[in-house]
Write an enzyme that holds these catalytic residues in place. Structure first.
Site, PDB file in Angstrom:
ATOM      1  N   LEU A 139       0.876  -1.176   0.000  1.00  0.00           N
ATOM      2  CA  LEU A 139       0.000   0.000   0.000  1.00  0.00           C
ATOM      3  C   LEU A 139       0.905   1.214   0.000  1.00  0.00           C
ATOM      4  O   LEU A 139       1.805   1.311   0.843  1.00  0.00           O
ATOM      5  CB  LEU A 139      -0.877   0.023   1.266  1.00  0.00           C
ATOM      6  N   VAL A 148       1.036   5.661  -1.062  1.00  0.00           N
ATOM      7  CA  VAL A 148       0.442   6.899  -1.586  1.00  0.00           C
ATOM      8  C   VAL A 148       1.590   7.799  -2.033  1.00  0.00           C
ATOM      9  O   VAL A 148       2.589   7.940  -1.307  1.00  0.00           O
ATOM     10  CB  VAL A 148      -0.423   7.588  -0.498  1.00  0.00           C
ATOM     11  N   GLY A 185      -1.837  12.726   3.289  1.00  0.00           N
ATOM     12  CA  GLY A 185      -2.548  13.528   4.280  1.00  0.00           C
ATOM     13  C   GLY A 185      -3.894  14.045   3.807  1.00  0.00           C
ATOM     14  O   GLY A 185      -4.469  14.956   4.401  1.00  0.00           O
ATOM     15  N   GLY A 243      -6.407  11.756   3.160  1.00  0.00           N
ATOM     16  CA  GLY A 243      -7.346  10.649   3.371  1.00  0.00           C
ATOM     17  C   GLY A 243      -7.240   9.551   2.329  1.00  0.00           C
ATOM     18  O   GLY A 243      -8.009   8.598   2.344  1.00  0.00           O
ATOM     19  N   GLY A 294      -4.777   7.257   1.741  1.00  0.00           N
ATOM     20  CA  GLY A 294      -4.338   5.961   2.284  1.00  0.00           C
ATOM     21  C   GLY A 294      -5.497   5.256   2.978  1.00  0.00           C
ATOM     22  O   GLY A 294      -5.727   4.054   2.784  1.00  0.00           O
ATOM     23  N   ASP A 311       1.631  -6.827   6.078  1.00  0.00           N
ATOM     24  CA  ASP A 311       2.968  -6.846   6.668  1.00  0.00           C
ATOM     25  C   ASP A 311       3.466  -5.414   6.657  1.00  0.00           C
ATOM     26  O   ASP A 311       3.777  -4.881   5.589  1.00  0.00           O
ATOM     27  CB  ASP A 311       3.905  -7.761   5.866  1.00  0.00           C
ATOM     28  N   TYR A 322      -1.623   1.185  10.438  1.00  0.00           N
ATOM     29  CA  TYR A 322      -2.607   0.093  10.481  1.00  0.00           C
ATOM     30  C   TYR A 322      -3.283   0.003  11.853  1.00  0.00           C
ATOM     31  O   TYR A 322      -4.485  -0.242  11.938  1.00  0.00           O
ATOM     32  CB  TYR A 322      -1.936  -1.237  10.110  1.00  0.00           C
TER      33      TYR A 322
END
Ligand SMILES: CC(C)(COP(=O)(O)OP(=O)(O)OC[C@H]1O[C@@H](n2cnc3c(N)ncnc32)[C@H](O)[C@@H]1OP(=O)(O)O)[C@@H](O)C(=O)NCCC(=O)NCCS
Length: 173
Positions: free
Chosen positions: A94, A96, A102, A104, A106, A130, A140
């Site tokens: 994942l 960005v 910043g 939103g 992600g 992971d 997370y």
């Protein structure tokens, strides 16, 4: 997520992968050089957030996976059947682009991954990730993921939990 005009879609050949800069060289190189081959071989699916037409602002990958029942926290494991493994979906990557952080995005990509995993007709207990470092783990955890007791960089979120959180959010709106 704010009102920025991001469009989420499966990665395709028209998307511009060359300018993506998440400041993580392995994540950028994977998008530039390896992901299309992995998608072709059906070892991952890749979804992108598009800004300004075909420019990629963020991406993530999904693949099927499993968690060892013995690795889960005891309080979770005792509610599950006594099979050695529990089906899961792995969000392998994942990222960005730094120019779109910043806003939103992600969180929106994570929500999209949870939706896709939960909507699948193939059952999975949890989305697992992971985290590559402490900052990723903090991201997370901020979104409700639980770390495996003996592997703190591996985290999971039961899809039932994610779905009920979504329903509560929708009711509150
Ligand atoms: C982690 C990453 C995807 C976050 O993307 P982003 O678009 O900046 O994050 P968002 O704007 O969607 O943030 C959503 C929420 O997470 C929080 N958050 C963001 N980064 C965080 C972090 N490192 N730790 C804790 N919370 C974090 C935000 O404060 C926000 O909270 P809110 O919804 O309560 O306001 C991005 O920083 C990134 O690509 N980092 C490099 C690659 C990486 O670490 N990937 C993670 C998997 S290995």
């Amino acid at each position: 997520m704010n009102s920025a005009p991001f469009r989420l879609a499966p990665l395709d050949a028209t998307h511009d992968r060359t300018k993506f800069n998440s400041t993580s060289e392995p994540l950028d190189r994977y998008l530039r050089e390896h992901v299309t081959q992995d998608v072709r071989r059906r070892v991952v699916a890749c979804f992108v957030a598009l800004a300004e037409g075909h420019r990629i602002a963020g991406y993530y990958t999904l693949a099927s996976a499993s968690l060892l029942l013995a690795d889960l926290p005891a309080s979770t494991g005792k509610k599950l059947p006594r099979y050695p493994t529990v089906p899961a979906v792995r969000m392998g990557r994942l990222a960005v682009d730094q120019g779109f952080r910043g806003q939103g995005l992600g969180g929106a990509l994570l929500a999209d991954a949870l939706d896709r995993a939960a909507r699948s007709e193939i059952a999975a207990y949890a989305l697992m990730v992971d985290g590559k470092d402490e900052a990723a783990v903090a991201f997370y955890r901020h979104h409700g993921f639980i770390a495996l007791p003996d592997s703190p960089l591996t985290l999971f979120l039961p899809l039932a939990t994610a779905l009920s959180a979504r329903k509560t959010d929708n009711k509150a709106r």
